[in-house]
Write an enzyme that holds these catalytic residues in place. Structure first.
Site, PDB file in Angstrom:
ATOM      1  N   CYS A 174      33.591  42.311  12.981  1.00 14.56           N
ATOM      2  CA  CYS A 174      33.260  41.089  12.220  1.00 14.56           C
ATOM      3  C   CYS A 174      33.002  39.906  13.169  1.00 14.56           C
ATOM      4  CB  CYS A 174      34.411  40.766  11.287  1.00 14.56           C
ATOM      5  SG  CYS A 174      34.286  39.149  10.509  1.00 14.56           S
TER       6      CYS A 174
ATOM      7  N   CYS B 298      44.485  39.579   5.716  1.00 15.72           N
ATOM      8  CA  CYS B 298      45.836  40.033   6.058  1.00 15.72           C
ATOM      9  C   CYS B 298      46.065  40.156   7.559  1.00 15.72           C
ATOM     10  CB  CYS B 298      46.106  41.407   5.463  1.00 15.72           C
ATOM     11  SG  CYS B 298      45.947  41.459   3.696  1.00 15.72           S
TER      12      CYS B 298
ATOM     13  N   ASP C 163      30.935  21.827  13.948  1.00 15.61           N
ATOM     14  CA  ASP C 163      31.767  22.574  12.999  1.00 15.61           C
ATOM     15  C   ASP C 163      31.527  24.061  13.238  1.00 15.61           C
ATOM     16  OD1 ASP C 163      33.586  23.049  11.010  1.00 15.61           O
ATOM     17  OD2 ASP C 163      32.442  22.080   9.411  1.00 15.61           O
ATOM     18  N   ASP C 164      32.550  24.882  12.879  1.00 18.53           N
ATOM     19  CA  ASP C 164      32.385  26.319  13.115  1.00 18.53           C
ATOM     20  C   ASP C 164      31.390  26.934  12.147  1.00 18.53           C
ATOM     21  OD1 ASP C 164      34.081  27.489  10.731  1.00 18.53           O
ATOM     22  OD2 ASP C 164      35.200  25.837  11.586  1.00 18.53           O
TER      23      ASP C 164
ATOM     24  N   CYS D 272      29.254  43.227  13.050  1.00 20.20           N
ATOM     25  CA  CYS D 272      28.831  43.066  11.661  1.00 20.20           C
ATOM     26  C   CYS D 272      28.230  41.669  11.564  1.00 20.20           C
ATOM     27  CB  CYS D 272      29.986  43.190  10.684  1.00 20.20           C
ATOM     28  SG  CYS D 272      29.459  42.824   8.987  1.00 20.20           S
TER      29      CYS D 272
ATOM     30  N   SER E  29      39.163  23.705  13.676  1.00 26.08           N
ATOM     31  CA  SER E  29      38.387  24.876  14.083  1.00 26.08           C
ATOM     32  C   SER E  29      37.147  24.541  14.914  1.00 26.08           C
ATOM     33  CB  SER E  29      38.012  25.698  12.854  1.00 26.08           C
ATOM     34  OG  SER E  29      37.417  24.866  11.895  1.00 26.08           O
TER      35      SER E  29
HETATM   36  S1  SF4 Z   1      29.934  40.089   6.338  1.00 26.09           S
HETATM   37 FE1  SF4 Z   1      30.644  41.054   8.217  1.00 26.09          FE
HETATM   38  S2  SF4 Z   1      30.532  39.399   9.710  1.00 26.09           S
HETATM   39 FE2  SF4 Z   1      30.447  38.414   7.734  1.00 26.09          FE
HETATM   40  S3  SF4 Z   1      32.586  37.900   7.296  1.00 26.09           S
HETATM   41 FE3  SF4 Z   1      32.180  39.919   6.394  1.00 26.09          FE
HETATM   42  S4  SF4 Z   1      32.806  41.416   7.927  1.00 26.09           S
HETATM   43 FE4  SF4 Z   1      32.628  39.436   8.914  1.00 26.09          FE
END
Ligand code: SF4
Length: 507
Positions: A267, A18, A383-384, A479, A321
């Site tokens: 993330c 989102c 590639d990403d 993360c 990407s």
């Molecule tokens: S596990 Fe953590 S790093 Fe991987 S996509 Fe989910 S939030 Fe992002």
């Protein structure tokens, strides 16, 4: 919400769920709805299934409009002029297709909550991992739910806490203490205040901006800074993990850090793939991070020492990407960058087509090698990420068989993805992840087996150390759970263990 539902198909690439955007203006005679439109357009990449806005009209009434479709289709001129007010929030949603009722407006956001005591509208990006537990407790208290979404659980929880106090920062503080999840949230009250809150580990981005002039002051809150740029605002800063920010059209910006942790968990995929390159997230330019990801791959690439390959090599991105990372790689390797794959922009939703054959046709429809560029060449293909591996295998085969490439060397800016995400991203299961499955099957040799399965002549993945170095954060700030299997949320650790044991029993 956390586990995929039966019949649900996941796209080839993980998908951010989102986008949220909010605006408040001190001029009561000014409508912010057109700014919501432009902000949401800038954030369309984070969700394309539905769009909605909530506007506070004079007199303290909240009006919400939401519908399936892209921002430009849903928020037509007549809607923008009808929804007129000086404070508003908006949301773009990516729905997990196949989830029961996903087309119903009950599942769209903003979520408008109203009872005898309180009225607010809320838009949210993320997932509440312990929402089942919270829902059970609230069921016992006699609360009635209309959906099975964590959004409604969250709204009902806020509504329940508001029965005990009218102080919004206090309500949100108490709410955040009960949540175990990854979330960025904006909430508009019927008094005309906007509150922005980010979870204590800061999984999802959220930032604030302003636009001050002699006529009026505007404050913005957005999932990504590119939306603030688009509406002509000045980026002020990120909302800190564990912080509640109060944007008031009367007073200014106030903030309070309610939960401070000794680590964060932004993330990593935001930098690798999800976010727009022109955004700055937690102080890091996404475009620059991607460039460094490409440069780091080139620094460690053994094929660059092979003179025969070097002299014949071109660096080709998988569009779109893979572009920034390919530019970084080509710069560091001092090799020519070339667009060797043509993308058909009018083919949508390629990767949710079921069945292997349909998927093969879909890749051919979407991508075509440019023979005059790739024929006879050593293609260093950037590639990403490699998720299931099926599309990558198709692209490698297209380059070789249709494009006439001599060799294809696959370079991947994200390290091997071995574990699913339970933090609000639409993600394949461990069994569907090529690196997760092959690691279980082949142990230490799993990368060789991935290369064989994909059919590339060589394969190089980014290391986790090079990834963190490129982003400019350490392992305690990001993360990395999909790369390591180490989850930070308590409720998620149990789910991960469960899925691991299911995969083991199958292999
Ligand atoms: S596990 Fe953590 S790093 Fe991987 S996509 Fe989910 S939030 Fe992002």
């Amino acid at each position: 919400m956390l586990l995929k539902k039966k019949g649900q198909k996941t796209r080839e690439k993980p998908q951010e769920n989102c986008a949220i955007f909010g605006v408040t203006c001190n001029d009561l005679g000014y409508s912010v709805s057109h700014l919501l439109y432009h902000g949401l357009i800038a954030l369309q990449h984070r969700g394309q299934e539905s769009t909605g806005i909530s506007i506070l009209k004079t007199g303290g009434k909240i009006f919400t409009y939401k519908k399936n479709g892209l921002v430009s289709k849903v928020l037509e001129e007549k809607i923008i002029s009808q929804y007129w007010g000086n404070v508003g929030i908006g949301h773009n949603r990516y729905a997990t297709t196949g989830a029961v009722g996903f087309k119903s407006s009950l599942y769209m956001q903003p979520f408008h909550f109203k009872n005898n005591e309180i009225e607010f509208s809320m838009a949210f990006n993320g997932t509440i991992a312990n929402f089942d537990e919270i829902k059970k407790n609230m069921d016992q208290m006699g609360r009635v739910f209309m959906t099975d979404t964590d959004t409604e659980v969250l709204a009902q929880l806020i509504g329940s806490i508001a029965l005990g106090t009218e102080d919004w920062p206090e309500i949100l503080k108490l709410t955040s203490r009960l949540l175990d999840g990854s979330y960025s949230l904006i909430l508009m009250t019927s008094e005309g205040d906007i509150y922005a809150m980010r979870d204590p580990l800061g999984f999802k981005p959220l930032c604030i901006g302003e636009l001050k002039s002699e006529q009026r002051n505007l404050y913005f809150v957005a999932s990504e800074s590119c939306a603030i740029d688009t509406v002509g605002g000045n980026f002020l800063r990120d909302v800190k993990p564990g912080e509640i920010v109060h944007l008031s059209h009367q007073k200014d910006i106030h903030s309070e850090l309610v939960i401070k942790t000794n680590r964060t968990a932004m993330c990593q995929f935001e930098y690798v793939y999800f976010a727009r390159p022109d955004s700055i997230i937690d102080g890091v330019s996404v475009a620059e991070a991607r460039l460094r990801l490409g440069m780091n791959l080139a620094k460690n690439d053994p094929i660059l020492k092979d003179l025969e390959i070097r002299e014949n090599a071109i660096v080709v991105p998988v569009p779109d990407s893979g572009r920034s990372v390919a530019v970084g790689y080509a710069k560091e390797a001092k090799l020519p960058y070339a667009e060797g794959l043509m993308k058909n922009r009018y083919v949508h939703r390629t990767f949710i087509m079921p069945g292997q054959l349909k998927r093969k046709i879909a890749v051919k429809e979407k991508l075509n090698p440019i023979k005059s560029v790739v024929e006879g060449k050593d293609i260093i293909l950037l590639d990403d990420s490699v998720v299931r591996g099926t599309t990558t295998q198709q692209i490698v085969s297209l380059l070789r068989e249709k494009g006439g490439a001599k060799r294809v060397h696959l370079r991947v800016s994200c390290p091997p993805i071995i574990s699913p995400c339970y933090m609000g991203i639409d993600f394949p299961t461990k069994d569907e992840l090529i690196a997760g499955r092959f690691q279980n099957l082949y142990g230490e040799d799993y990368l060789d087996e991935i290369q064989k399965s994909i059919g590339s002549d060589t394969l190089l993945y980014q290391t986790i150390d090079d990834l963190t170095d490129a982003i400019g954060m350490n392992r305690n700030q990001l993360c990395l759970a999909c790369l390591t299997g180490d989850y930070q949320l308590k409720s998620v650790q149990k789910l991960a263990e469960l899925e691991k044991s299911i995969v083991k029993s199958r292999t």
